[in-house]
Design a protein around this motif. Structure first.
Motif, PDB file in Angstrom:
ATOM      1  N   ALA A 166      31.656  94.354   0.199  1.00  0.00           N
ATOM      2  CA  ALA A 166      31.369  92.952   0.509  1.00  0.00           C
ATOM      3  C   ALA A 166      30.883  92.225  -0.742  1.00  0.00           C
ATOM      4  O   ALA A 166      30.208  92.809  -1.581  1.00  0.00           O
ATOM      5  CB  ALA A 166      30.316  92.872   1.607  1.00  0.00           C
ATOM      6  N   PRO A 167      31.214  90.938  -0.863  1.00  0.00           N
ATOM      7  CA  PRO A 167      30.726  90.162  -2.003  1.00  0.00           C
ATOM      8  C   PRO A 167      29.200  90.104  -2.037  1.00  0.00           C
ATOM      9  O   PRO A 167      28.605  90.076  -3.102  1.00  0.00           O
ATOM     10  CB  PRO A 167      31.310  88.770  -1.795  1.00  0.00           C
ATOM     11  CG  PRO A 167      32.372  88.904  -0.783  1.00  0.00           C
ATOM     12  CD  PRO A 167      32.091  90.141  -0.010  1.00  0.00           C
ATOM     13  N   SER A 168      28.592  90.085  -0.855  1.00  0.00           N
ATOM     14  CA  SER A 168      27.136  90.022  -0.803  1.00  0.00           C
ATOM     15  C   SER A 168      26.668  90.701   0.485  1.00  0.00           C
ATOM     16  O   SER A 168      27.213  90.476   1.553  1.00  0.00           O
ATOM     17  CB  SER A 168      26.682  88.557  -0.825  1.00  0.00           C
ATOM     18  OG  SER A 168      25.280  88.484  -0.766  1.00  0.00           O
ATOM     19  N   ALA A 169      25.663  91.559   0.364  1.00  0.00           N
ATOM     20  CA  ALA A 169      25.104  92.249   1.530  1.00  0.00           C
ATOM     21  C   ALA A 169      23.593  92.256   1.402  1.00  0.00           C
ATOM     22  O   ALA A 169      23.039  92.227   0.299  1.00  0.00           O
ATOM     23  CB  ALA A 169      25.643  93.663   1.609  1.00  0.00           C
ATOM     24  N   GLU A 170      22.934  92.284   2.546  1.00  0.00           N
ATOM     25  CA  GLU A 170      21.477  92.341   2.581  1.00  0.00           C
ATOM     26  C   GLU A 170      21.085  93.298   3.686  1.00  0.00           C
ATOM     27  O   GLU A 170      21.469  93.106   4.840  1.00  0.00           O
ATOM     28  CB  GLU A 170      20.913  90.941   2.847  1.00  0.00           C
ATOM     29  CG  GLU A 170      19.411  90.860   2.754  1.00  0.00           C
ATOM     30  CD  GLU A 170      18.927  89.433   2.932  1.00  0.00           C
ATOM     31  OE1 GLU A 170      18.119  89.217   3.850  1.00  0.00           O
ATOM     32  OE2 GLU A 170      19.379  88.550   2.184  1.00  0.00           O
ATOM     33  N   GLU A 171      20.371  94.347   3.359  1.00  0.00           N
ATOM     34  CA  GLU A 171      20.022  95.435   4.269  1.00  0.00           C
ATOM     35  C   GLU A 171      21.315  95.990   4.875  1.00  0.00           C
ATOM     36  O   GLU A 171      22.184  96.419   4.144  1.00  0.00           O
ATOM     37  CB  GLU A 171      19.019  94.971   5.317  1.00  0.00           C
ATOM     38  CG  GLU A 171      17.690  94.539   4.729  1.00  0.00           C
ATOM     39  CD  GLU A 171      16.719  94.056   5.779  1.00  0.00           C
ATOM     40  OE1 GLU A 171      16.927  94.329   6.976  1.00  0.00           O
ATOM     41  OE2 GLU A 171      15.754  93.397   5.387  1.00  0.00           O
ATOM     42  N   ASP A 172      21.472  95.962   6.193  1.00  0.00           N
ATOM     43  CA  ASP A 172      22.672  96.513   6.832  1.00  0.00           C
ATOM     44  C   ASP A 172      23.639  95.418   7.293  1.00  0.00           C
ATOM     45  O   ASP A 172      24.428  95.624   8.211  1.00  0.00           O
ATOM     46  CB  ASP A 172      22.279  97.367   8.043  1.00  0.00           C
ATOM     47  CG  ASP A 172      21.641  98.675   7.631  1.00  0.00           C
ATOM     48  OD1 ASP A 172      21.850  99.098   6.482  1.00  0.00           O
ATOM     49  OD2 ASP A 172      20.947  99.281   8.470  1.00  0.00           O
ATOM     50  N   TYR A 173      23.603  94.237   6.661  1.00  0.00           N
ATOM     51  CA  TYR A 173      24.398  93.100   7.116  1.00  0.00           C
ATOM     52  C   TYR A 173      25.174  92.476   5.963  1.00  0.00           C
ATOM     53  O   TYR A 173      24.762  92.545   4.801  1.00  0.00           O
ATOM     54  CB  TYR A 173      23.504  92.020   7.738  1.00  0.00           C
ATOM     55  CG  TYR A 173      22.673  92.535   8.875  1.00  0.00           C
ATOM     56  CD1 TYR A 173      23.217  92.695  10.143  1.00  0.00           C
ATOM     57  CD2 TYR A 173      21.337  92.889   8.682  1.00  0.00           C
ATOM     58  CE1 TYR A 173      22.459  93.177  11.194  1.00  0.00           C
ATOM     59  CE2 TYR A 173      20.565  93.372   9.727  1.00  0.00           C
ATOM     60  CZ  TYR A 173      21.140  93.518  10.983  1.00  0.00           C
ATOM     61  OH  TYR A 173      20.391  94.004  12.013  1.00  0.00           O
ATOM     62  N   PHE A 174      26.284  91.805   6.324  1.00  0.00           N
ATOM     63  CA  PHE A 174      27.004  90.990   5.350  1.00  0.00           C
ATOM     64  C   PHE A 174      26.204  89.712   5.143  1.00  0.00           C
ATOM     65  O   PHE A 174      25.708  89.125   6.102  1.00  0.00           O
ATOM     66  CB  PHE A 174      28.406  90.609   5.874  1.00  0.00           C
ATOM     67  CG  PHE A 174      29.335  91.759   6.015  1.00  0.00           C
ATOM     68  CD1 PHE A 174      29.923  92.360   4.906  1.00  0.00           C
ATOM     69  CD2 PHE A 174      29.645  92.264   7.265  1.00  0.00           C
ATOM     70  CE1 PHE A 174      30.794  93.417   5.035  1.00  0.00           C
ATOM     71  CE2 PHE A 174      30.507  93.333   7.418  1.00  0.00           C
ATOM     72  CZ  PHE A 174      31.073  93.921   6.300  1.00  0.00           C
ATOM     73  N   ARG A 175      26.101  89.260   3.928  1.00  0.00           N
ATOM     74  CA  ARG A 175      25.433  88.002   3.643  1.00  0.00           C
ATOM     75  C   ARG A 175      26.525  86.943   3.421  1.00  0.00           C
ATOM     76  O   ARG A 175      27.404  87.128   2.596  1.00  0.00           O
ATOM     77  CB  ARG A 175      24.551  88.116   2.410  1.00  0.00           C
ATOM     78  CG  ARG A 175      23.785  86.866   2.101  1.00  0.00           C
ATOM     79  CD  ARG A 175      22.542  87.195   1.292  1.00  0.00           C
ATOM     80  NE  ARG A 175      21.813  86.006   0.927  1.00  0.00           N
ATOM     81  CZ  ARG A 175      20.987  85.363   1.737  1.00  0.00           C
ATOM     82  NH1 ARG A 175      20.794  85.808   2.957  1.00  0.00           N
ATOM     83  NH2 ARG A 175      20.350  84.287   1.347  1.00  0.00           N
ATOM     84  N   VAL A 176      26.450  85.869   4.205  1.00  0.00           N
ATOM     85  CA  VAL A 176      27.448  84.802   4.125  1.00  0.00           C
ATOM     86  C   VAL A 176      26.745  83.477   3.891  1.00  0.00           C
ATOM     87  O   VAL A 176      25.552  83.346   4.192  1.00  0.00           O
ATOM     88  CB  VAL A 176      28.313  84.736   5.417  1.00  0.00           C
ATOM     89  CG1 VAL A 176      29.128  85.990   5.600  1.00  0.00           C
ATOM     90  CG2 VAL A 176      27.448  84.474   6.629  1.00  0.00           C
ATOM     91  N   PRO A 177      27.452  82.496   3.365  1.00  0.00           N
ATOM     92  CA  PRO A 177      26.831  81.193   3.145  1.00  0.00           C
ATOM     93  C   PRO A 177      26.417  80.558   4.488  1.00  0.00           C
ATOM     94  O   PRO A 177      27.109  80.701   5.500  1.00  0.00           O
ATOM     95  CB  PRO A 177      27.929  80.365   2.496  1.00  0.00           C
ATOM     96  CG  PRO A 177      28.956  81.328   2.036  1.00  0.00           C
ATOM     97  CD  PRO A 177      28.822  82.537   2.875  1.00  0.00           C
ATOM     98  N   ARG A 178      25.321  79.861   4.480  1.00  0.00           N
ATOM     99  CA  ARG A 178      24.839  79.175   5.685  1.00  0.00           C
ATOM    100  C   ARG A 178      25.748  77.991   5.960  1.00  0.00           C
ATOM    101  O   ARG A 178      26.067  77.213   5.064  1.00  0.00           O
ATOM    102  CB  ARG A 178      23.409  78.717   5.455  1.00  0.00           C
ATOM    103  CG  ARG A 178      22.823  78.013   6.641  1.00  0.00           C
ATOM    104  CD  ARG A 178      21.419  77.527   6.334  1.00  0.00           C
ATOM    105  NE  ARG A 178      20.766  77.273   7.596  1.00  0.00           N
ATOM    106  CZ  ARG A 178      19.624  77.783   7.982  1.00  0.00           C
ATOM    107  NH1 ARG A 178      18.976  78.561   7.161  1.00  0.00           N
ATOM    108  NH2 ARG A 178      19.128  77.502   9.151  1.00  0.00           N
ATOM    109  N   ILE A 179      26.186  77.857   7.206  1.00  0.00           N
ATOM    110  CA  ILE A 179      27.057  76.727   7.547  1.00  0.00           C
ATOM    111  C   ILE A 179      26.439  75.848   8.635  1.00  0.00           C
ATOM    112  O   ILE A 179      26.750  74.684   8.744  1.00  0.00           O
ATOM    113  CB  ILE A 179      28.448  77.200   8.014  1.00  0.00           C
ATOM    114  CG1 ILE A 179      28.337  78.124   9.211  1.00  0.00           C
ATOM    115  CG2 ILE A 179      29.202  77.830   6.876  1.00  0.00           C
ATOM    116  CD1 ILE A 179      29.650  78.407   9.904  1.00  0.00           C
TER     117      ILE A 179
END
Length: 99
Positions: free
Chosen positions: A82-95
């Motif tokens: 993934a381009p960005s991950a945090e802990e056990d989750y994908f990190r995505v831009p806030r929409i």
């Protein structure tokens, strides 16, 4: 061809469908719907008692594959791609709620 439907019927159907039809369109649909009803009458007059009811015109069987459990991809491997991950989750831009 007998008239099975008149302009008042067509206007009522159009009103139920929330359609605004001109007088020419009312006449056109009156003729079209009358012809459709004539075809239905011909179809209903045929003797189909020798044919069994069917739910599909072709003989079919279950076309789905067997449900077989297969191993998935390891979570750490997927998160590592993934381009960005945090802990056990994908990190995505806030929409939602973004300014």
């Amino acid at each position: 061809m007998t008239k099975r439907i008149d302009q008042a019927d067509v206007a009522h159907i159009a009103q139920l469908a929330r359609l605004s039809l001109s007088d020419g369109e009312l006449r056109e649909y009156e003729d079209t719907l009358s012809r459709i009803l004539d075809v239905i009458e011909v179809m209903n007059s045929e003797d189909l008692s020798e044919y069994p009811p069917m739910d599909h015109p072709l003989e079919t069987v279950n076309l789905l594959r067997d449900d077989v459990v297969q191993p998935g991809i390891d979570r750490d491997v997927v998160l590592g791609m993934a381009p960005s991950a945090e802990e056990d989750y994908f990190r995505v831009p806030r929409i939602l709620g973004a300014q």
